[in-house]
Enzyme design. Structure first.
Site, short mmCIF file in Angstrom:
data_model
loop_
_atom_site.label_atom_id
_atom_site.label_comp_id
_atom_site.label_asym_id
_atom_site.label_seq_id
_atom_site.Cartn_x
_atom_site.Cartn_y
_atom_site.Cartn_z
N GLY A 66 6.60 8.11 -2.25
CA GLY A 66 6.43 9.40 -2.91
C GLY A 66 4.97 9.65 -3.24
N GLY A 114 9.30 5.00 -1.17
CA GLY A 114 10.17 6.03 -0.61
C GLY A 114 10.32 5.94 0.89
CD GLU A 137 8.50 0.72 -5.75
OE1 GLU A 137 8.63 1.55 -4.84
OE2 GLU A 137 8.68 -0.51 -5.58
CG ASP A 145 12.18 4.42 -6.66
OD1 ASP A 145 11.69 3.81 -5.69
OD2 ASP A 145 11.72 5.52 -7.04
#
Length: 350
Positions: A66, A114, A137, A145
């Protein structure tokens, strides 16, 4: 449209989705998420499309994740864009996982965050000699995620725990070992791969896709994770980060020492929350359950000082010297972790 952030095209029986932000390593925006989801819906309805291929423009990466600068700005402004982005991104991850037609991801170059969500949930995951895959992350005060807490616990032994906590990048052989990829193909032959897939018959099956891909497959190299499986499984099997750090300290060899050094640079809060989510993912019954849990944690990240500090240090000031708060895992209280476990409202998938 060649100037679009996502290029959608048809080639024979293949529906092709090209991420088109090469200068930004094809990092994802909300508009890109929506364009991909719409394209997948259209290809699913098109009887002449037998297969979908996802790829990234440029030679440096499939997708770096992202657009964290945009997420940081949204969180600062409190405009709700970050929460909307995560909600729609996670729905897209689930859409890929349950997609009714063969979905092929060309994970050439950087495939992180992502980008893993856009690829590792698919049925056919191709890596190359240029693949660098990571869930980085914890290094930016965030947590794994995009369904990583479903994928990583399925890796052999504690390899997924190692990936989720350290955030270190791995190559093709390690990605296959960890169950995040299926076959290695030379980057120079990816154009041929797309050509071959585009000639599949209408109604082509995953078996047809596998057969086509095997014609291009190369022997995988040595997996560093496989070579260090005993250390990884001994040291990362515990239920607390403190125990993991202590176990790594008892191990001999550079791999354990490096792993411990890296963990000590990560956000202590992120480490504890990531381990909790990974262990919860191991006990979960579905990807949807994990994505819902991740979304709840992500929405609470908008109030987490480490999230802002990690992105500042990584992409804004670029000093690579975040000041975490709390500064040690011992100082992170159970109540701190618990506040991230509030369910998202409304639920992600009804």
């Amino acid at each position: 449209m060649q100037d679009s952030e996502v290029i959608i095209e048809r080639r024979g029986a293949a529906g092709i989705i090209r991420l088109n932000r090469p200068r930004a390593l094809n990092s994802l925006t909300l508009a890109m998420i929506r364009a991909i989801a719409e394209a997948l819906d259209g290809f699913a309805r098109d009887a002449d499309v037998a297969i979908v291929v996802a790829t990234g423009e440029g030679e440096r990466g499939f997708c770096a994740g992202g657009d964290i600068r945009a997420l940081h700005e949204s969180a600062r402004a409190g405009d709700g864009l970050a929460g909307t982005f995560w909600r729609e991104e996670f729905r897209l991850n689930h859409q890929i996982a349950v997609y009714p037609k063969p979905y092929v991801a060309l994970m050439d170059g950087i495939t992180m965050g992502g980008g893993v969500g856009l690829s590792a949930h698919g049925r056919h995951r191709i890596v190359t000699e240029r693949t660098r895959l990571a869930m980085p992350e914890t290094g930016i005060g965030y947590v794994p995620d995009v369904g990583a807490t479903w994928l990583l616990p399925k890796a052999p032994g504690e390899a997924g725990t190692w990936l989720g906590l350290t955030g270190l990048d791995i190559g093709a052989a390690d990605a296959i070992h960890a169950g995040l990829a299926d076959v290695q193909i030379a980057s120079s032959r990816l154009g041929e791969v797309i050509d071959a897939l585009s000639t599949l018959p209408r109604g082509g099956s995953s078996i047809d896709v596998d057969t086509a891909l095997q014609a291009f497959a190369e022997p995988r190299g040595e997996s560093r994770l496989r070579q260090n499986v005993a250390v990884i499984d001994r040291a990362l099997c515990f239920e607390s980060v403190e125990e993991i750090l202590a176990a790594l300290g008892r191990e001999e060899g550079e791999f354990a020492a490096e792993t411990r050094r890296v963990l000590l640079t990560r956000s202590p809060t992120s480490l504890k929350l990531a381990l909790h989510l990974l262990r919860a993912g191991r006990r979960s019954a579905s990807l949807a359950e994990c994505l819902g849990r991740e979304l709840g944690a992500c929405l609470q990240m908008l109030h987490n000082p480490d999230f802002f500090e990690g992105i500042r240090a990584a992409v804004i000031d670029k000093d690579r010297n975040p000041k975490w708060s709390p500064a040690s895992v011992e100082a992170v209280k159970a109540q701190t972790v618990e506040k991230f476990l509030k369910p998202a409202e409304p639920p992600l998938l009804l």
